[in-house]
Scaffold this active site. Structure first.
Site, PDB file in Angstrom:
ATOM      1  CD  GLU A  40      -2.555   1.480   2.567  1.00 16.53           C
ATOM      2  OE1 GLU A  40      -2.201   0.861   3.585  1.00 16.53           O
ATOM      3  OE2 GLU A  40      -3.510   2.274   2.534  1.00 16.53           O
ATOM      4  NE  ARG A 264       4.846  -8.288  10.449  1.00 13.47           N
ATOM      5  CZ  ARG A 264       4.351  -7.086  10.152  1.00 13.47           C
ATOM      6  NH1 ARG A 264       3.088  -6.964   9.842  1.00 13.47           N
ATOM      7  NH2 ARG A 264       5.119  -6.014  10.192  1.00 13.47           N
ATOM      8  CE  LYS A 274       3.718   0.120   4.935  1.00 14.61           C
ATOM      9  NZ  LYS A 274       2.708   0.239   3.879  1.00 14.61           N
TER      10      LYS A 274
END
Length: 561
Positions: A40, A264, A274
């Site tokens: 994104e 992850r 983030k």
RNA sequence: UGGGGAGUCGUCGAAUUGGUAAGACGCCUGACUCUGGAUCAGGAAGCUGAAGGUUCGAGUCCUUCCUCCCCAGCCA
């Protein structure tokens, strides 16, 4: 293509490679492999994304397929062109070229048509509940949710309302399009999830063409389907979303990729979230997204980490489904391995101590040849100016050294790298007792560092000629956090390392570095790997420490205490 | 206490799929060395979350239990 039954069966494959092989063997996707990296554009890429990029592009390359870069740009409020630009640049820097660069927003039209199709099938409806009401009726982990009062509107009414949502007739948040699945589903994602919300916002690509935007769960499977993705690789938190991914595609009866989830990456002593990285930037704990202490790709690039090291790192950490916390030391190891092989060597002094060679001919300057890279003969040699006044590292002299210290000491000898062997005759101190200068004798017969009488000189230290060295500002970076898992602490701000950046304003390096361009990576012998920062000015060199060298002496010294 | 995942040396992570626990990083020794770098050689370190069971034999199969992670955004 290899099959599970041939010689390749003994190879060590991770579970995704195995699945792809099985699909190829069974012909599920006709032997085709197509993946995608779907960020994104709402922030900078970090080392966690590098893992995903390497897996996606790696799988595609390994099986002769292709990998797209697709921006998951379905939330105009958070997304910006600045981020898509940086992401494209980061992916390329890492060493991958996308088969195609695409955007979920490219498919808004098709998604809309599919939504109407779902409405016509009686599988989606316009809901007038407010966000609060939706939450209240969703139920909890242990209790089922309640059906929306608008759940059974007619197809005609749904279609009419849905089109009016798009025409801007209703205010933001007043209505949504929801999938009609099961409000009692134990998987919360299946409790009539929202597919579209009304959002009056300017989109970085579609501008003001839309005021309704698709949710991730709706947009993602459709985008994958449109692109003919075979293996939609996602991180583990999307495992709960796979039933929904499958439901949308099956309900529409369109091409259906296989979503596969992997764990992850968590990296010690840093953050790969983030949201938290954004906080570090916005609160000024670091100088920006590319502050060399950050785990972003932009920061690692600026810090001097070679992309090949990051790819090697990604390959070494493996791919599995369990949570993992990889030690930062492994990343550093990968960085050093590449740099040791490729970085040219130079001499530089961070904490200078003046050395005067009392027997050196007044005003004489000699150019001494030095090997640029002992690991790479083709790197050639260069010349370093040598004179009667030198600067050495203050730590390389001790007036009263401990055992096993084989550097310079009063009355002792040491070799100057590529230069001569010198002996310390006198220690000059200032009024406060601080050592300010060493007066030494240079053995003029040892040019190049070789003693004709064959005597062994254990220590070799680095140096620069005082009159020829050029000044530099050196930024020494260390771990951003003082604990291995800052993400697990209540407030990560409380465990920020105080010495993650130490700026040295009085460093001196050999003149060969004078015109080095930003990004130039090299080793300062015995100190570490450095690169020229973009902050360098015409008259001021600014260096970033990429990584230190392994320091065995530091370990010995630490034990000695 | 609903659902979904996961538990193998300090950290990652393999184990031909029931056959007697790789490798890497880190750590420790030593060798070598004009970077106390690099390199080379060697070592310590897991009885595989726990307890039962099946079996000649289990990390791999069965049972029960424990721990950790994810999900209640009109974020992705």
């Amino acid at each position: 293509m290899a099959t599970p039954t041939d010689e390749g069966a003994r190879e060590k494959l991770h579970f995704i490679q195995r699945i792809v092989r099985e699909h190829n063997a069974s012909g599920r996707f006709d032997g085709r492999v197509c993946t995608r990296f779907p960020p994104e554009p709402n922030g900078y890429l970090h080392i966690g994304h590098a893992k995903s990029i390497c897996i996606n592009f790696g799988i595609a390359a390994e099986f002769g397929g292709k990998c797209n870069l697709r921006f998951d740009d379905t939330n105009p409020i958070k997304e910006e062109q600045e981020f898509v630009d940086s992401i494209v640049a980061d992916v390329r820097w890492l060493g991958f070229e996308p088969a195609e660069i695409l955007y979920a927003s490219d498919y808004y039209g098709r998604m809309w048509a599919w939504a109407e199709e779902l409405i016509e099938k009686g599988l989606a409806y316009v809901c007038d509940l407010t966000p609060d009401q939706v939450r209240e009726t969703r139920g909890t982990l242990t209790e089922p949710g309640r059906e929306s009062p608008h759940r059974n509107r007619s197809v005609a009414e749904n279609l009419d309302l849905f089109r009016r949502m798009r025409s801007g007739e209703f205010p933001d948040g007043s209505r949504t399009l929801r999938a009609k699945i099961d409000m009692a589903a134990p998987n919360l994602n299946l409790r009539d999830p929202v597919m579209y919300r009304i959002l009056t916002a300017h989109h970085h690509r579609t501008g003001d063409a839309w005021c309704v935007y698709p949710m991730y769960d709706w947009a993602h499977p459709l985008s994958d389907s449109v692109e003919g993705i075979t293996h939609s690789l996602a991180s583990i938190e999307f495992e709960n979303h796979r039933p929904l991914y499958d439901w949308f595609l099956d309900s529409l009866g369109i091409y259906h990729p296989q979503q596969i989830e992997f764990a992850r990456l968590e990296l010690s002593h840093t953050l790969v979230t983030k949201r938290k990285l954004r906080a570090l930037v916005e609160e000024g704990h670091v100088a920006g997204w590319d502050d060399p202490r950050m785990p972003t790709l932009a920061a690692m690039r600026r810090r001097g980490y070679p992309p090949a090291a990051l790819r090697d790192f990604a390959a070494r950490i493996g791919v599995a489904k369990d949570e993992n916390l990889v030690e930062y030391a492994l990343l550093e190891h990968c960085v050093r391995e590449v740099l040791n092989r490729e970085a040219p060597r130079f001499l530089g002094v961070l904490d200078p101590l003046r050395v005067v060679l009392t027997n050196w001919p007044e005003g004489k300057v000699e150019m001494l040849p030095a090997v640029n890279n002992p690991e790479d003969e083709s790197a050639g040699t260069r010349e370093i100016p040598f004179s009667g006044e030198l600067l050495i590292e203050a730590a390389d002299f001790m007036e009263d050294p401990p055992r096993k210290f084989f550097r310079l000491r009063p009355g002792g000898e040491v070799r100057l790298r590529w230069g001569y062997i010198i002996r310390c005759d006198e220690v000059v101190k200032d009024a406060a007792g601080k050592i300010v200068e060493l007066r030494c004798t240079c053995d003029l017969d040892t040019r190049g560092g070789h003693a004709p009488d064959g005597r062994k000189i254990k220590g070799t230290i680095h140096w620069v000629s005082a009159a020829h060295a050029i000044p530099a500002t050196v930024r020494q970076y260390g771990a951003l956090f003082s604990v291995p898992e800052p993400g697990r602490v209540e407030d990560f701000r409380t465990v920020l390392a105080e010495d993650s950046l130490v700026e040295i304003a009085d460093a001196w390096v050999e003149p060969a570095l004078r015109d080095a361009e930003p990004g130039f990576a090299f080793q300062l012998e015995r100190l570490g790997y450095y690169c020229v920062d973009r902050d360098r000015a015409a008259d001021r060199l600014v260096l970033n420490r990429t990584a230190t060298l392994r320091d065995t002496w530091a370990k010995i010294a630490a034990k000695g205490d």
